[in-house]
Design a protein around this motif. Sequence first.
Motif, PDB file in Angstrom:
ATOM      1  N   VAL A  79      46.126  14.573 -13.670  1.00 41.46           N
ATOM      2  CA  VAL A  79      46.183  15.577 -14.737  1.00 41.46           C
ATOM      3  C   VAL A  79      47.601  15.565 -15.295  1.00 41.46           C
ATOM      4  O   VAL A  79      48.551  15.972 -14.618  1.00 41.46           O
ATOM      5  CB  VAL A  79      45.820  16.981 -14.212  1.00 41.46           C
ATOM      6  CG1 VAL A  79      45.913  18.001 -15.345  1.00 41.46           C
ATOM      7  CG2 VAL A  79      44.420  16.981 -13.611  1.00 41.46           C
ATOM      8  N   HIS A  80      47.752  15.115 -16.540  1.00 35.48           N
ATOM      9  CA  HIS A  80      49.076  14.946 -17.133  1.00 35.48           C
ATOM     10  C   HIS A  80      49.709  16.283 -17.502  1.00 35.48           C
ATOM     11  O   HIS A  80      49.040  17.201 -17.976  1.00 35.48           O
ATOM     12  CB  HIS A  80      48.981  14.063 -18.385  1.00 35.48           C
ATOM     13  CG  HIS A  80      48.394  12.716 -18.112  1.00 35.48           C
ATOM     14  ND1 HIS A  80      49.047  11.748 -17.391  1.00 35.48           N
ATOM     15  CD2 HIS A  80      47.182  12.181 -18.440  1.00 35.48           C
ATOM     16  CE1 HIS A  80      48.291  10.669 -17.305  1.00 35.48           C
ATOM     17  NE2 HIS A  80      47.149  10.907 -17.919  1.00 35.48           N
ATOM     18  N   ALA A 103      39.134  17.492  -9.782  1.00 36.96           N
ATOM     19  CA  ALA A 103      38.523  17.490 -11.108  1.00 36.96           C
ATOM     20  C   ALA A 103      37.704  18.760 -11.304  1.00 36.96           C
ATOM     21  O   ALA A 103      37.127  19.291 -10.342  1.00 36.96           O
ATOM     22  CB  ALA A 103      37.636  16.264 -11.286  1.00 36.96           C
ATOM     23  N   TRP A 104      37.659  19.233 -12.545  1.00 33.39           N
ATOM     24  CA  TRP A 104      36.911  20.455 -12.829  1.00 33.39           C
ATOM     25  C   TRP A 104      35.457  20.346 -12.398  1.00 33.39           C
ATOM     26  O   TRP A 104      34.905  21.278 -11.800  1.00 33.39           O
ATOM     27  CB  TRP A 104      36.967  20.778 -14.334  1.00 33.39           C
ATOM     28  CG  TRP A 104      35.923  21.771 -14.726  1.00 33.39           C
ATOM     29  CD1 TRP A 104      35.921  23.117 -14.484  1.00 33.39           C
ATOM     30  CD2 TRP A 104      34.678  21.503 -15.374  1.00 33.39           C
ATOM     31  NE1 TRP A 104      34.774  23.703 -14.951  1.00 33.39           N
ATOM     32  CE2 TRP A 104      33.991  22.735 -15.503  1.00 33.39           C
ATOM     33  CE3 TRP A 104      34.072  20.338 -15.870  1.00 33.39           C
ATOM     34  CZ2 TRP A 104      32.732  22.817 -16.104  1.00 33.39           C
ATOM     35  CZ3 TRP A 104      32.832  20.438 -16.469  1.00 33.39           C
ATOM     36  CH2 TRP A 104      32.176  21.661 -16.581  1.00 33.39           C
ATOM     37  N   SER A 106      34.124  18.650 -10.023  1.00 24.59           N
ATOM     38  CA  SER A 106      34.003  18.735  -8.567  1.00 24.59           C
ATOM     39  C   SER A 106      34.142  20.181  -8.105  1.00 24.59           C
ATOM     40  O   SER A 106      33.398  20.643  -7.227  1.00 24.59           O
ATOM     41  CB  SER A 106      35.079  17.866  -7.902  1.00 24.59           C
ATOM     42  OG  SER A 106      34.917  16.512  -8.262  1.00 24.59           O
ATOM     43  N   LEU A 107      35.093  20.912  -8.684  1.00 23.39           N
ATOM     44  CA  LEU A 107      35.284  22.318  -8.311  1.00 23.39           C
ATOM     45  C   LEU A 107      34.082  23.164  -8.710  1.00 23.39           C
ATOM     46  O   LEU A 107      33.644  24.043  -7.951  1.00 23.39           O
ATOM     47  CB  LEU A 107      36.551  22.869  -8.981  1.00 23.39           C
ATOM     48  CG  LEU A 107      37.888  22.345  -8.459  1.00 23.39           C
ATOM     49  CD1 LEU A 107      39.037  22.954  -9.257  1.00 23.39           C
ATOM     50  CD2 LEU A 107      38.055  22.643  -6.974  1.00 23.39           C
ATOM     51  N   ASP A 108      33.550  22.894  -9.881  1.00 26.19           N
ATOM     52  CA  ASP A 108      32.400  23.659 -10.375  1.00 26.19           C
ATOM     53  C   ASP A 108      31.198  23.461  -9.450  1.00 26.19           C
ATOM     54  O   ASP A 108      30.505  24.425  -9.091  1.00 26.19           O
ATOM     55  CB  ASP A 108      32.065  23.213 -11.790  1.00 26.19           C
ATOM     56  CG  ASP A 108      30.971  24.063 -12.423  1.00 26.19           C
ATOM     57  OD1 ASP A 108      31.178  25.272 -12.575  1.00 26.19           O
ATOM     58  OD2 ASP A 108      29.911  23.507 -12.750  1.00 26.19           O
ATOM     59  N   ALA A 109      30.953  22.208  -9.043  1.00 22.82           N
ATOM     60  CA  ALA A 109      29.841  21.924  -8.139  1.00 22.82           C
ATOM     61  C   ALA A 109      30.090  22.518  -6.759  1.00 22.82           C
ATOM     62  O   ALA A 109      29.171  23.035  -6.110  1.00 22.82           O
ATOM     63  CB  ALA A 109      29.634  20.412  -8.038  1.00 22.82           C
ATOM     64  N   LEU A 110      31.328  22.458  -6.297  1.00 23.24           N
ATOM     65  CA  LEU A 110      31.681  23.011  -4.987  1.00 23.24           C
ATOM     66  C   LEU A 110      31.428  24.511  -4.940  1.00 23.24           C
ATOM     67  O   LEU A 110      30.829  25.031  -3.990  1.00 23.24           O
ATOM     68  CB  LEU A 110      33.149  22.719  -4.682  1.00 23.24           C
ATOM     69  CG  LEU A 110      33.741  23.418  -3.458  1.00 23.24           C
ATOM     70  CD1 LEU A 110      33.123  22.877  -2.182  1.00 23.24           C
ATOM     71  CD2 LEU A 110      35.265  23.257  -3.429  1.00 23.24           C
ATOM     72  N   VAL A 111      31.884  25.207  -5.968  1.00 18.94           N
ATOM     73  CA  VAL A 111      31.691  26.660  -6.014  1.00 18.94           C
ATOM     74  C   VAL A 111      30.203  26.990  -6.049  1.00 18.94           C
ATOM     75  O   VAL A 111      29.755  27.954  -5.418  1.00 18.94           O
ATOM     76  CB  VAL A 111      32.417  27.261  -7.233  1.00 18.94           C
ATOM     77  CG1 VAL A 111      32.021  28.721  -7.441  1.00 18.94           C
ATOM     78  CG2 VAL A 111      33.925  27.158  -7.044  1.00 18.94           C
ATOM     79  N   VAL A 142      40.591  25.817 -15.803  1.00 14.77           N
ATOM     80  CA  VAL A 142      40.773  24.449 -15.300  1.00 14.77           C
ATOM     81  C   VAL A 142      40.071  23.450 -16.211  1.00 14.77           C
ATOM     82  O   VAL A 142      40.620  22.390 -16.541  1.00 14.77           O
ATOM     83  CB  VAL A 142      40.243  24.330 -13.863  1.00 14.77           C
ATOM     84  CG1 VAL A 142      40.211  22.872 -13.415  1.00 14.77           C
ATOM     85  CG2 VAL A 142      41.104  25.138 -12.905  1.00 14.77           C
ATOM     86  N   ARG A 143      38.856  23.791 -16.630  1.00 17.02           N
ATOM     87  CA  ARG A 143      38.101  22.904 -17.517  1.00 17.02           C
ATOM     88  C   ARG A 143      38.851  22.654 -18.826  1.00 17.02           C
ATOM     89  O   ARG A 143      39.013  21.499 -19.255  1.00 17.02           O
ATOM     90  CB  ARG A 143      36.734  23.517 -17.826  1.00 17.02           C
ATOM     91  CG  ARG A 143      35.859  22.679 -18.742  1.00 17.02           C
ATOM     92  CD  ARG A 143      34.697  23.495 -19.259  1.00 17.02           C
ATOM     93  NE  ARG A 143      35.161  24.575 -20.128  1.00 17.02           N
ATOM     94  CZ  ARG A 143      34.383  25.556 -20.585  1.00 17.02           C
ATOM     95  NH1 ARG A 143      33.121  25.587 -20.255  1.00 17.02           N
ATOM     96  NH2 ARG A 143      34.885  26.498 -21.366  1.00 17.02           N
TER      97      ARG A 143
END
Length: 206
Positions: A79-80, A103-104, A106-111, A142-143
């Motif tokens: 993430v730059h 990555a967004w 991955s976090l979204d799926a994790l939550v 984050v997204r």
Amino acid sequence: MSGSAGIVSNSPRSENSNGSQKTVAAGSVSRYESQKRRDWNTFGQYLKNHKPPLVLCRCSGAHILEFLRYLDQFGKTKVHNNGCPFFGHPNPPAPCPCPLRQAWGSLDALVGRLRAAFEENGGRPEANPFGARAVRLYLREVRDSQAKARGIAYEKKKRKKTKFKKHEDDVEDTRNMMMAAGPGSSSSSSSAARRSSIIIPLSVFN
């Protein structure tokens, strides 16, 4: 596991962070369930190692944000930063020292998985910290920030309007037009409708 066959046959579903469900292919059910179990165990270990230790019933949305930020150290997505020359570049031509993050997606799926696991393990839906407003806002932030930094647009798929819904809209529009035109127009419009519904045999034009 004796109940695994039953799970496969019952149209399994997974959740994202918003709680909306999507159908999961039958062959991937066991993988989803095992991943959810691993995520739940990881979160439980995080609670034990927390200083001071946390118990599940005391968890809030703030603790979930803390957990998600903790996971960033294991991320693999570049993430730059704003000052990076490759900021907003989807395919940077050279390496840079910008940090790696989760990555967004991955976090979204994790939550989503942890939100489901919380309730499966006896948690009350109204007290689910993974569904807290602060968590939703964080994921949205984050997204958006990753989309700008990586030059990637995350777009939601638009649902196509069904024929039945379109028919309902047409009927509603017609009713509104008749009401706006007044009572006198109903007879003329109905007679016009009868005239338009007359079927003329093709033999007339032969």
